[in-house]
Design an enzyme around this catalytic site. Structure first.
Site, PDB file in Angstrom:
ATOM      1  N   ASP A 102       0.841  -1.289   0.018  1.00 18.49           N
ATOM      2  CA  ASP A 102       0.113  -0.004  -0.216  1.00 18.49           C
ATOM      3  C   ASP A 102       0.871   1.084   0.286  1.00 18.49           C
ATOM      4  O   ASP A 102       1.162   1.367   1.167  1.00 18.49           O
ATOM      5  CB  ASP A 102      -1.051   0.156   1.347  1.00 18.49           C
ATOM      6  CG  ASP A 102      -1.005   1.038   1.473  1.00 18.49           C
ATOM      7  OD1 ASP A 102      -2.062   2.299   0.647  1.00 18.49           O
ATOM      8  OD2 ASP A 102      -2.472   1.435   2.179  1.00 18.49           O
ATOM      9  N   ASN A 104       0.012   4.386  -0.145  1.00 21.34           N
ATOM     10  CA  ASN A 104      -0.602   5.791  -0.099  1.00 21.34           C
ATOM     11  C   ASN A 104      -1.511   5.132   1.279  1.00 21.34           C
ATOM     12  O   ASN A 104      -1.752   6.512   1.407  1.00 21.34           O
ATOM     13  CB  ASN A 104      -1.589   6.357  -0.878  1.00 21.34           C
ATOM     14  CG  ASN A 104      -2.758   5.443  -1.285  1.00 21.34           C
ATOM     15  OD1 ASN A 104      -2.226   4.696  -0.895  1.00 21.34           O
ATOM     16  ND2 ASN A 104      -3.764   6.101  -2.312  1.00 21.34           N
ATOM     17  N   ASP A 106      -3.736   4.026   2.539  1.00 21.77           N
ATOM     18  CA  ASP A 106      -5.519   4.168   2.606  1.00 21.77           C
ATOM     19  C   ASP A 106      -5.397   2.584   3.141  1.00 21.77           C
ATOM     20  O   ASP A 106      -6.673   2.350   2.810  1.00 21.77           O
ATOM     21  CB  ASP A 106      -6.247   4.262   1.880  1.00 21.77           C
ATOM     22  CG  ASP A 106      -6.146   3.420   0.004  1.00 21.77           C
ATOM     23  OD1 ASP A 106      -5.218   2.309   0.433  1.00 21.77           O
ATOM     24  OD2 ASP A 106      -6.571   3.583  -0.266  1.00 21.77           O
ATOM     25  N   ASP A 110      -1.764  -1.651  -3.957  1.00 23.13           N
ATOM     26  CA  ASP A 110      -2.032  -0.923  -5.148  1.00 23.13           C
ATOM     27  C   ASP A 110      -0.625  -0.759  -5.975  1.00 23.13           C
ATOM     28  O   ASP A 110       0.395  -1.296  -5.733  1.00 23.13           O
ATOM     29  CB  ASP A 110      -2.353   1.120  -4.757  1.00 23.13           C
ATOM     30  CG  ASP A 110      -1.218   1.588  -4.012  1.00 23.13           C
ATOM     31  OD1 ASP A 110      -0.365   1.565  -4.076  1.00 23.13           O
ATOM     32  OD2 ASP A 110      -1.818   2.321  -2.991  1.00 23.13           O
ATOM     33  N   ASP A 179      -4.970 -10.690 -15.591  1.00 24.60           N
ATOM     34  CA  ASP A 179      -5.951 -11.500 -15.379  1.00 24.60           C
ATOM     35  C   ASP A 179      -6.811 -11.003 -16.817  1.00 24.60           C
ATOM     36  O   ASP A 179      -7.411 -10.432 -16.520  1.00 24.60           O
ATOM     37  CB  ASP A 179      -6.139 -11.121 -14.283  1.00 24.60           C
ATOM     38  CG  ASP A 179      -6.693 -12.407 -13.394  1.00 24.60           C
ATOM     39  OD1 ASP A 179      -7.738 -12.747 -14.157  1.00 24.60           O
ATOM     40  OD2 ASP A 179      -6.196 -13.185 -12.305  1.00 24.60           O
ATOM     41  N   ASP A 280      -8.962 -15.878 -16.167  1.00 21.66           N
ATOM     42  CA  ASP A 280      -9.917 -16.799 -15.367  1.00 21.66           C
ATOM     43  C   ASP A 280     -11.150 -17.348 -15.490  1.00 21.66           C
ATOM     44  O   ASP A 280     -11.359 -17.273 -17.013  1.00 21.66           O
ATOM     45  CB  ASP A 280     -10.901 -15.208 -14.701  1.00 21.66           C
ATOM     46  CG  ASP A 280     -11.376 -16.201 -13.476  1.00 21.66           C
ATOM     47  OD1 ASP A 280     -10.519 -16.085 -12.955  1.00 21.66           O
ATOM     48  OD2 ASP A 280     -12.345 -15.664 -13.432  1.00 21.66           O
ATOM     49  N   GLU A 338      -7.107 -20.800 -16.862  1.00 24.33           N
ATOM     50  CA  GLU A 338      -7.389 -21.685 -15.471  1.00 24.33           C
ATOM     51  C   GLU A 338      -7.747 -22.516 -16.018  1.00 24.33           C
ATOM     52  O   GLU A 338      -9.407 -22.328 -16.017  1.00 24.33           O
ATOM     53  CB  GLU A 338      -7.911 -20.422 -14.457  1.00 24.33           C
ATOM     54  CG  GLU A 338      -8.302 -21.576 -13.050  1.00 24.33           C
ATOM     55  CD  GLU A 338      -8.802 -20.672 -12.214  1.00 24.33           C
ATOM     56  OE1 GLU A 338      -8.869 -20.323 -10.701  1.00 24.33           O
ATOM     57  OE2 GLU A 338     -10.445 -20.019 -12.852  1.00 24.33           O
ATOM     58  N   HIS A 409      -4.509 -17.606  -4.852  1.00 22.15           N
ATOM     59  CA  HIS A 409      -5.324 -16.094  -3.906  1.00 22.15           C
ATOM     60  C   HIS A 409      -6.703 -16.648  -4.239  1.00 22.15           C
ATOM     61  O   HIS A 409      -7.180 -16.163  -3.341  1.00 22.15           O
ATOM     62  CB  HIS A 409      -5.689 -14.769  -4.861  1.00 22.15           C
ATOM     63  CG  HIS A 409      -6.608 -15.570  -5.783  1.00 22.15           C
ATOM     64  ND1 HIS A 409      -5.889 -15.885  -6.963  1.00 22.15           N
ATOM     65  CD2 HIS A 409      -7.789 -15.440  -6.356  1.00 22.15           C
ATOM     66  CE1 HIS A 409      -6.697 -16.055  -8.091  1.00 22.15           C
ATOM     67  NE2 HIS A 409      -8.115 -15.199  -7.492  1.00 22.15           N
ATOM     68  N   ASP A 410      -7.150 -17.984  -4.133  1.00 16.72           N
ATOM     69  CA  ASP A 410      -7.824 -18.549  -4.123  1.00 16.72           C
ATOM     70  C   ASP A 410      -7.294 -19.971  -2.769  1.00 16.72           C
ATOM     71  O   ASP A 410      -8.679 -20.722  -2.842  1.00 16.72           O
ATOM     72  CB  ASP A 410      -8.636 -19.761  -5.350  1.00 16.72           C
ATOM     73  CG  ASP A 410      -8.979 -18.389  -6.616  1.00 16.72           C
ATOM     74  OD1 ASP A 410      -9.034 -17.102  -5.651  1.00 16.72           O
ATOM     75  OD2 ASP A 410      -9.434 -18.673  -7.642  1.00 16.72           O
TER      76      ASP A 410
HETATM   77  O1  TEU Z   1     -11.606 -18.960  -9.931  1.00 18.54           O
HETATM   78  C1  TEU Z   1     -12.854 -20.132 -10.311  1.00 18.54           C
HETATM   79  C2  TEU Z   1     -12.355 -21.618  -9.208  1.00 18.54           C
HETATM   80  O2  TEU Z   1     -13.179 -22.304 -10.256  1.00 18.54           O
HETATM   81  C3  TEU Z   1     -12.115 -22.111  -8.260  1.00 18.54           C
HETATM   82  O3  TEU Z   1     -10.101 -22.394  -8.655  1.00 18.54           O
HETATM   83  C4  TEU Z   1     -12.040 -21.436  -6.854  1.00 18.54           C
HETATM   84  O4  TEU Z   1     -11.339 -22.311  -6.110  1.00 18.54           O
HETATM   85  C5  TEU Z   1     -13.237 -20.672  -6.550  1.00 18.54           C
HETATM   86  O5  TEU Z   1     -12.946 -19.580  -5.693  1.00 18.54           O
HETATM   87  C6  TEU Z   1     -14.474 -21.244  -6.490  1.00 18.54           C
HETATM   88  O6  TEU Z   1     -14.505 -21.694  -5.467  1.00 18.54           O
HETATM   89  C7  TEU Z   1     -11.843 -17.849 -10.519  1.00 18.54           C
HETATM   90  C8  TEU Z   1     -11.091 -17.358  -9.583  1.00 18.54           C
HETATM   91  O7  TEU Z   1      -9.401 -16.956  -9.445  1.00 18.54           O
HETATM   92  C9  TEU Z   1     -11.569 -16.727  -8.053  1.00 18.54           C
HETATM   93  O8  TEU Z   1     -10.284 -15.458  -7.815  1.00 18.54           O
HETATM   94  C10 TEU Z   1     -12.720 -16.175  -8.678  1.00 18.54           C
HETATM   95  O9  TEU Z   1     -13.503 -15.663  -7.681  1.00 18.54           O
HETATM   96  C11 TEU Z   1     -13.611 -16.999  -9.724  1.00 18.54           C
HETATM   97  O10 TEU Z   1     -12.920 -17.288 -10.774  1.00 18.54           O
HETATM   98  C12 TEU Z   1     -14.447 -15.994 -10.328  1.00 18.54           C
HETATM   99  O11 TEU Z   1     -14.062 -14.922 -10.984  1.00 18.54           O
HETATM  100 CA    CA Z   2      -3.741   2.286  -1.209  1.00 19.64          CA
END
Ligand code: TEU
Ligand code: CA
Length: 633
Positions: A102, A104, A106, A110, A179, A280, A338, A409-410
């Site tokens: 981050d 700035n 907040d 970013d 992405d 995605d 993905e 991130h999932d």
């Molecule tokens: O993830 C989609 C997906 O099918 C899975 O891998 C994921 O675990 C999902 O969270 C279902 O439980 C992609 C993105 O990586 C995710 O961050 C998004 O929320 C999703 O698509 C929708 O765009």
């Molecule tokens: Ca920021």
């Protein structure tokens, strides 16, 4: 042609049949010879529902047979030699911009924050960055719900900031991929807004609007994020489809005008000079015509009803080919898709270089042990992972190139799944890093993996930020669970674990920001942070840096062949070989001592790097070593 009278064993002749049998066997923990057993193999497909206790139900069997008949029988590919490409040797690093840095203060990461850290990433040895979405979005799903593809999210900065980031990354010799979320848009996207306003607008057909059946949705599909996959719009008396959150509306790829608009948008980003995209949920873009009901039995397996009508849809290949021709190929851009649920054989169809669809695909089977999902609390068994890795290392043709990924991130942190024992944390973190940098394929690291970040603690509902976890929590309450019970169900698997702020130093908020971040930090940054690891020669970070450097200097670790070595179930040992360069990698997959199969005390084995500082007769918990064999050092 497959019919209900075809025999089970013939499924192995069809690529998709093989994938599906593999998946079922993997999920149920059964051995492949089960279906090859002549007794079972000769049973007709119509008996599958009763054999699989209705996991393969009658309706799914019909869908399956249609899919099998659609695909060519075998994957024929005459690519004999691997071609080289920047993305095959590159080390990728995924940034989740909201939680990276981050600038700035907040409380929200970013683009300027990322710019500040480019030097750090370059120094680590990163070659390519993948940015999770930075487009304008109401943030129902943190940017995976795009309102405007051509604008930068205000909280992240401006288009000038983006241009600066791109230019500076390129100056440092790093590629930048974005992405690309084109299965759906936000319901606040202008297309959807126009579609809602006017049934006769051309945008109405950009989405899946349908009449209901006596007040109920057009079909029984459910959202991956729980609840019906349909929103009802009273003024239209129509429903619209959303496979993810209520604000992520699925785009109708059947519509040529929509595809054209998407391609123009993609080309504008390529024109700017971005090097490629991570696409995605790209495997979901083509849905079975007419959107028929899905099999309820599969819900448990894939988490949503209707998935079989989209995860490998009828026109997927056609759309991918068209998109590549209209966009990526014109700019020589790279793509990684993905593909949750896509198996090995389908991956070959999607990524074989001759077929000109995608360059790479992510498969996520490795993230959990068979029969488990990320909401389960369990100790991950790396010995099972080894079998899966062996399959991909040995069965993926020379025309395809694997992705190696354990965190994103999932998902909760992979490290936390392997061990909760603090004494083993550093060893296990380094073992995974060694695996990623020595297997054949492109490694994708997720921010924080280089310092061994682990799961956080989310104890109250107000701690949660992830739309999926919040929806699940509410669903459990509706089902009659207590708040505590509902929280226990989601706290282990919420995607928030991966989204806590990056730990830069031991000052307040881990140096991520000077203000309370949008999501809580854990106290772990006091111990595990970039600043302290940069100066500790024995740190996870420096281990990764050294190994990346070794990989860059030795082609065997990138393009060399993978050779499985004599070993037992508890260890994973293999060679990487190119011409006269030979490496031996030795990994102890368990958290207890283990005897070696191969005598590495032999003079020929030069130990180059290890996660233990001294030598021992035995392999210690999660010990990971790499040796160069011969005198060609
Ligand atoms: O993830 C989609 C997906 O099918 C899975 O891998 C994921 O675990 C999902 O969270 C279902 O439980 C992609 C993105 O990586 C995710 O961050 C998004 O929320 C999703 O698509 C929708 O765009
Ligand atoms: Ca920021």
């Amino acid at each position: 042609m497959y019919t209900k009278d075809s025999r089970i064993k013939t499924l192995f002749d069809a690529p998709l049949g093989k994938d599906i049998l593999d998946l079922i066997l993997y999920m149920s923990g059964k051995k492949p010879f089960l279906f090859k057993n002549p007794f079972i193999g000769n049973i007709p497909l119509k008996k599958l529902p009763s054999l699989t206790k209705n996991l393969i139900s009658d309706d799914f069997l019909d869908t399956l047979i249609t899919m099998l008949n659609r695909e060519p029988k075998k994957h024929v590919c005459d690519v004999r030699h691997e071609t080289k490409a920047w993305w095959k040797s590159a080390v990728f690093y995924q940034i989740y911009p909201r939680s990276f840095m981050d600038s700035n203060n907040d409380g929200i990461g970013d683009l300027q924050g990322i710019i500040q850290k480019l030097g750090y990433l370059k120094d680590l040895g990163v070659d390519a960055l993948w940015l999770s979405p930075v487009y304008d979005s109401p943030n129902d799903d943190n940017g995976y719900d795009i309102r405007d593809y051509e604008k930068i999210m205000e909280e992240f900065g401006t288009m000038d900031d983006f241009d600066e980031l791109l230019e500076k990354s390129h100056k440092l010799g790093m590629k930048l991929i974005m992405d690309l979320v084109i299965n759906h848009t936000s319901d606040e996207h202008i297309w959807f807004q126009k579609a809602l306003k006017d049934k006769n607008s051309k945008y109405h057909n950009y989405y899946f609007f349908k009449k209901g059946k006596d007040g109920t949705p057009p079909n029984n599909w459910t959202s991956v994020f729980k609840g019906s996959a349909w929103n009802y719009y009273e003024h239209l008396d129509e429903f619209a489809l959303h496979v993810f959150s209520k604000k992520q509306m699925d785009l109708n790829w059947e519509n040529e005008q929509l595809r054209h608009d998407l391609y123009c948008m993609i080309n504008r980003w390529l024109e700017k000079g971005v090097d490629g995209f991570r696409l995605d949920v790209i495997n979901l873009i083509s849905k079975t015509k007419g959107l028929p009901d899905g099999s309820k039995a599969l819900e448990g397996l894939v988490g949503a009803i209707g998935y079989e009508h989209m995860f490998y849809g009828p026109k997927l290949h056609e759309y991918l080919k068209e998109m590549r021709k209209e966009t990526f190929d014109k700019y020589n851009a790279f793509t990684v898709g993905e593909g949750a649920g896509i198996g090995l054989e389908a991956s070959k169809f999607i990524t074989c270089e001759k077929r000109k669809e995608l360059d790479q695909i992510f498969n996520f089977d490795q993230l959990n042990n068979p029969g488990k999902n990320r909401y389960d609390s369990y100790k991950y068994d790396l010995r099972i992972l080894k079998q899966l890795m062996l399959k991909w290392q040995t069965q993926f043709n020379t025309c395809c190139w694997p992705t190696i990924v354990f965190e994103n991130h999932d998902n909760p942190r992979f490290l936390s799944r392997i061990t909760k024992n603090e004494a083993h944390r550093n060893y296990a973190a380094k073992l995974i890093i060694m695996l990623m940098l020595t297997l054949k394929g492109t490694p994708y690291f997720y921010q924080g993996q280089e310092i061994g970040m682990i799961d956080s603690i989310f104890s109250k509902p107000s701690d949660l930020r992830d739309v999926e976890a919040i929806n699940m929590y509410n669903m459990y309450l509706e089902q009659g669970m207590s708040q505590q019970e509902a929280m226990d169900k989601v706290s282990f698997g919420t995607r928030d674990h991966a989204r806590i702020p990056m730990q830069w130093e031991d000052s307040a908020y881990g140096g991520f920001s000077k203000k309370q971040p949008w999501i809580d930090c854990s106290r772990d940054y006091m111990e595990y942070n970039v600043k302290s690891q940069l100066t500790d020669s024995n740190s996870i970070l420096n281990f990764m840096k050294n190994l990346i450097a070794l990989r860059k200097e030795n082609e065997a670790l990138v393009y060399g062949s993978f050779i499985n070595a004599a070993n037992d179930d508890d260890t994973f040992c293999y060679y990487r070989k190119i011409e006269n360069q030979l490496f031996y990698i030795e990994l102890n997959l368990i958290d207890t001592n283990k005897k070696r199969r191969i005598d590495v005390n032999n003079k020929k084995y030069n130990k180059i790097l290890s996660n233990y500082t001294d030598n021992d007769e035995l392999l210690r918990p999660f010990e990971a070593n790499i040796y160069m064999i011969g005198d060609n050092k």
